[in-house]
Enzyme design. Structure first.
Site, PDB file in Angstrom:
ATOM      1  N   ASP A   1       0.797  -0.990   0.052  1.00 62.71           N
ATOM      2  CA  ASP A   1       0.221  -0.052  -0.048  1.00 62.71           C
ATOM      3  C   ASP A   1       0.911   1.240  -0.037  1.00 62.71           C
ATOM      4  OD1 ASP A   1      -2.299   1.634   0.364  1.00 62.71           O
ATOM      5  OD2 ASP A   1      -1.610   1.708   2.378  1.00 62.71           O
ATOM      6  N   ASN A  53      -4.453   9.472  -6.738  1.00 66.39           N
ATOM      7  CA  ASN A  53      -3.215  10.389  -6.642  1.00 66.39           C
ATOM      8  C   ASN A  53      -1.951   9.555  -6.426  1.00 66.39           C
ATOM      9  OD1 ASN A  53      -4.276  13.200  -6.654  1.00 66.39           O
ATOM     10  ND2 ASN A  53      -5.170  12.347  -4.496  1.00 66.39           N
ATOM     11  N   GLY A  81      -7.586   3.567   3.612  1.00 66.48           N
ATOM     12  CA  GLY A  81      -7.686   2.754   2.596  1.00 66.48           C
ATOM     13  C   GLY A  81      -9.044   2.593   1.714  1.00 66.48           C
ATOM     14  N   SER A  91      -5.677   5.463  -3.969  1.00 71.61           N
ATOM     15  CA  SER A  91      -5.623   6.717  -3.967  1.00 71.61           C
ATOM     16  C   SER A  91      -5.465   6.982  -5.492  1.00 71.61           C
ATOM     17  CB  SER A  91      -4.468   7.516  -3.396  1.00 71.61           C
ATOM     18  OG  SER A  91      -4.231   8.569  -3.713  1.00 71.61           O
ATOM     19  N   ASP A 113       0.064   4.916   0.933  1.00 72.88           N
ATOM     20  CA  ASP A 113      -0.298   5.921   2.220  1.00 72.88           C
ATOM     21  C   ASP A 113      -0.240   5.308   3.235  1.00 72.88           C
ATOM     22  OD1 ASP A 113      -1.218   8.413   0.324  1.00 72.88           O
ATOM     23  OD2 ASP A 113      -2.961   7.236   0.105  1.00 72.88           O
ATOM     24  N   ASP A 121      -1.558  -0.511   6.189  1.00 80.66           N
ATOM     25  CA  ASP A 121      -1.522   0.217   7.531  1.00 80.66           C
ATOM     26  C   ASP A 121      -3.198   0.481   7.777  1.00 80.66           C
ATOM     27  OD1 ASP A 121      -2.106   2.039   5.363  1.00 80.66           O
ATOM     28  OD2 ASP A 121      -1.837   3.491   6.826  1.00 80.66           O
ATOM     29  N   ARG A 139     -11.972   7.971  -1.846  1.00 77.27           N
ATOM     30  CA  ARG A 139     -12.232   9.438  -1.628  1.00 77.27           C
ATOM     31  C   ARG A 139     -13.956   9.741  -1.307  1.00 77.27           C
ATOM     32  NH1 ARG A 139     -10.505  13.070  -6.211  1.00 77.27           N
ATOM     33  NH2 ARG A 139      -8.770  11.930  -5.869  1.00 77.27           N
TER      34      ARG A 139
HETATM   35  C1  G6P Z   1      -5.870   5.712   0.267  1.00 81.80           C
HETATM   36  C2  G6P Z   1      -5.804   6.351   1.509  1.00 81.80           C
HETATM   37  C3  G6P Z   1      -7.170   6.849   1.795  1.00 81.80           C
HETATM   38  C4  G6P Z   1      -7.713   7.737   0.597  1.00 81.80           C
HETATM   39  C5  G6P Z   1      -7.665   6.960  -0.596  1.00 81.80           C
HETATM   40  C6  G6P Z   1      -8.256   7.704  -1.650  1.00 81.80           C
HETATM   41  O1  G6P Z   1      -6.379   4.609   0.297  1.00 81.80           O
HETATM   42  O2  G6P Z   1      -5.501   5.283   2.553  1.00 81.80           O
HETATM   43  O3  G6P Z   1      -7.160   7.627   3.180  1.00 81.80           O
HETATM   44  O4  G6P Z   1      -9.044   8.280   0.867  1.00 81.80           O
HETATM   45  O5  G6P Z   1      -6.492   6.449  -0.782  1.00 81.80           O
HETATM   46  O6  G6P Z   1      -7.451   8.798  -2.086  1.00 81.80           O
HETATM   47  P1  G6P Z   1      -7.597   9.787  -3.207  1.00 81.80           P
HETATM   48  O7  G6P Z   1      -6.134  10.264  -3.250  1.00 81.80           O
HETATM   49  O8  G6P Z   1      -8.006   9.108  -4.380  1.00 81.80           O
HETATM   50  O9  G6P Z   1      -8.434  10.865  -2.557  1.00 81.80           O
HETATM   51 MG    MG Z   2      -2.800   3.279   3.534  1.00 86.33          MG
END
Ligand code: G6P
Ligand code: MG
Length: 230
Positions: A23, A132, A60, A130, A25, A184, A63
């Site tokens: 993973d 991003n 995890g 994510s 983040d 995590d 969004r």
């Molecule tokens: C990861 C993070 C989440 C986040 C998700 C979407 O899984 O752990 O906390 O909300 O990604 O991320 P984004 O950058 O697409 O909003």
């Molecule tokens: Mg994570």
């Protein structure tokens, strides 16, 4: 050094693990902190009290699902349009934080661990919900560390659904039962287990009790521990 080489060789011979899927983040880099800060900023604007414990539920997941969980926590209802608008606002803050990030913010020892795994012939992939994720790994100059990158743009169902890990395994050409996931988030651990994979939790053993093993930091994992997953 000789002893280390023999130990690692034996470990790799004794393990079933053929691929490690990370993973992003909170496992590779502390962007989980930036997600929390951005959600907290939004919560404050909406008059919702939002703690680090509440934030565990957002880790995890996608969004938009995170936005829905925040609404649940605050006991508020919003139209689809407002929900999306506010989730975009949070994302703009998150992107602003990560754009100022430095490669030094990668957790210590993580790139060394990835290199050691690859030297032992273990395939290494990244699987992050994510959207991003690719921007983040480019900013950190680690995009070439992974044979395969699967992000939130490539899946329909985010963690705890196993889709993201199954797709990563397929792209790595490794059977799910031979994959070890580093996670995590509770939702991430559930996703790994639902995919039929092994899982190392990064963080607190209480929070991540379903994982096969838990270490406090990613760098606390050593290649020789691969032998534990047989
Ligand atoms: C990861 C993070 C989440 C986040 C998700 C979407 O899984 O752990 O906390 O909300 O990604 O991320 P984004 O950058 O697409 O909003
Ligand atoms: Mg994570």
């Amino acid at each position: 050094m000789k002893k280390f080489e023999i130990e690692v060789k034996l470990t790799v011979d004794l393990t079933l693990i053929k691929a490690c899927i990370f993973d992003l983040d909170g496992v590779i880099v502390d962007t989980a902190r930036y997600h929390f800060l951005a959600w907290k900023r939004l919560a404050n604007e909406l008059g919702i009290e939002f703690t680090e414990t509440d934030n565990e539920r957002l880790k995890g997941v996608s969004r938009i699902r995170s936005m829905e969980i925040l609404m649940e926590i605050g006991g508020i209802a919003l139209s689809e349009h407002d929900k999306e608008k506010l989730a975009n606002k949070k994302n703009a803050w998150f992107v602003d934080y990560v754009e100022r990030m430095m490669p030094e913010e990668i957790f210590p020892g993580v790139t060394a661990l990835i290199h050691q795994l690859r030297e032992q012939g273990i395939k290494v992939g990244l699987a992050s919900s994510s959207k991003n994720a690719k921007t983040v790994i480019q900013l950190l100059h680690i995009q070439n560390e992974f044979e395969v990158v699967v992000d939130g743009n490539m899946i329909t169902h985010s963690k705890p659904d196993p889709e993201i890990f199954l797709l990563a395994a397929k792209k790595l050409n490794v059977a799910p039962k031979d994959c070890l996931v580093f996670e995590d988030a509770e939702a991430g651990v559930e996703a790994a287990l639902a995919a039929g994979m092994w899982c190392v939790g990064i963080g607190s053993p209480q929070q991540l009790s379903k994982a096969h093993k838990v270490v406090a930091r990613t760098s606390d994992f050593a290649v020789k521990m691969l032998a534990d997953f047989t």
